[in-house]
Design an enzyme around this catalytic site. Structure first.
Site, PDB file in Angstrom:
ATOM      1  N   ARG A 202     -21.542 141.061 -32.477  1.00  0.00           N
ATOM      2  CA  ARG A 202     -22.226 139.912 -33.062  1.00  0.00           C
ATOM      3  C   ARG A 202     -21.798 139.768 -34.518  1.00  0.00           C
ATOM      4  NH1 ARG A 202     -27.266 137.130 -33.402  1.00  0.00           N
ATOM      5  NH2 ARG A 202     -26.947 135.650 -35.111  1.00  0.00           N
ATOM      6  N   ARG A 211     -22.364 132.835 -30.333  1.00  0.00           N
ATOM      7  CA  ARG A 211     -22.463 134.268 -30.568  1.00  0.00           C
ATOM      8  C   ARG A 211     -22.275 135.041 -29.271  1.00  0.00           C
ATOM      9  NH1 ARG A 211     -28.302 132.834 -32.565  1.00  0.00           N
ATOM     10  NH2 ARG A 211     -27.028 131.030 -33.011  1.00  0.00           N
ATOM     11  N   ASP A 214     -27.430 137.635 -29.120  1.00  0.00           N
ATOM     12  CA  ASP A 214     -28.518 137.425 -30.071  1.00  0.00           C
ATOM     13  C   ASP A 214     -29.771 138.082 -29.501  1.00  0.00           C
ATOM     14  OD1 ASP A 214     -29.891 136.433 -32.289  1.00  0.00           O
ATOM     15  OD2 ASP A 214     -30.477 134.608 -31.239  1.00  0.00           O
ATOM     16  N   ASP A 216     -33.735 138.452 -30.518  1.00  0.00           N
ATOM     17  CA  ASP A 216     -34.815 138.057 -31.427  1.00  0.00           C
ATOM     18  C   ASP A 216     -36.100 138.769 -31.034  1.00  0.00           C
ATOM     19  OD1 ASP A 216     -33.476 136.333 -33.122  1.00  0.00           O
ATOM     20  OD2 ASP A 216     -33.798 134.576 -31.846  1.00  0.00           O
TER      21      ASP A 216
END
Length: 280
Positions: A202, A211, A214, A216
């Site tokens: 990344r 990307r 990811d 989160d």
């Protein structure tokens, strides 16, 4: 934080420094206050989504009858730890131990100790996404990486979603949501997520760019946090269909900020374009 309180749970225990206390026993009375989030139970009206106070009371009695221990401090700690271990949804517990028959040679009404303990196990929601390379393979590998460090509780089906924001003409994303249990603190969990991102190459050059991976951190227990590194719950999660939809597929009764995730997903602007992949 919401609370469930149970007062006056009583049973005979054999705790005390003196031999006659361990031999003859005496009554111990326990008060417990459980700090929990009742939003999910309020939304579902399902007893499985709350802490069963009858079962908690039985667990307290089991601890009173266990031992024996010399000190009521030990009894209170054992009660708190037993409840926290049995109910990960209890964020904090307050315990008061009453010993009204304590061997004190002067008139008195009661002897109590009070303690507060915090959950050592935490539940978190992590959203995964990728739109470069082989996204499905990358997400599968990332879930394995998370599972090597955390306890995976639930894993959502995959979703194909349109890019939201960022540079134009990006490929579609593959998204997924997982629920995990961990002893890591929020920032330690964030560090783990970023280490897994780095493992999968990344980069961060343009905001919301395409990307390889990811991760989160969306929610951590019922924690509200806002500092220079981390905001919880995630400040945009409530409007992101690519997070909300797979989360609601994984857990139809999930709640975010007091609202059903499924309802938030239905209202999110990007949900209409999401394709659910089978199998998950």
């Amino acid at each position: 934080m919401d609370r469930i309180s149970i007062y006056g749970i009583s049973a005979t225990g054999y705790h005390g420094v003196f031999d006659h206390e361990k031999r003859d026993g005496q009554e111990f009375i326990i008060d417990v206050v459980l700090h929990v989030d009742i939003a999910r139970a309020a939304a579902s009206d399902n007893v499985l989504d709350t802490v069963h106070y009858g079962e908690v009371s039985e667990l307290v009695v089991q601890q009173i009858q266990a031992g024996p221990w010399d000190l009521i401090e030990k009894l209170g700690s054992e009660i708190a730890e037993a409840i926290l271990a049995a109910y990960p949804g209890v964020f904090t517990i307050d315990v008061v131990v009453h010993k009204p028959q304590a061997p004190i040679p002067v008139p008195f009404t009661d002897v109590t100790i009070s303690l507060t303990r915090h959950q050592k196990q935490h539940t978190a929601i992590i959203a995964l996404g990728a739109n470069l390379g082989d996204p499905q393979a990358t997400l599968a590998a990332a879930v394995q990486d998370l599972g090597a460090e955390l306890e995976l509780l639930k894993v959502s089906p995959l979703a194909i979603t349109k890019p939201v924001g960022g540079p134009p003409e990006q490929p579609d994303y593959t998204n997924q949501v997982v629920q995990v249990r961990t002893r890591l603190a929020p920032h330690e969990l964030l560090d783990l997520c970023q280490a897994i991102e780095a493992k999968h190459h990344r980069t961060r050059e343009v905001r919301w760019e395409a990307r390889t991976l990811d991760l989160d951190l969306i929610a951590y227990d019922q924690l509200n946090l806002d500092d220079e590194r981390l905001t919880l719950p995630h400040p945009r999660a409530a409007i992101r269909g690519f997070v909300l939809a797979p989360w609601s597929w994984m857990d139809p009764d999930a709640v975010l900020n007091g609202q059903l995730v499924s309802r938030l997903a239905a209202e999110a602007a990007d949900t209409k374009d999401i394709i659910r992949l089978w199998p998950s």
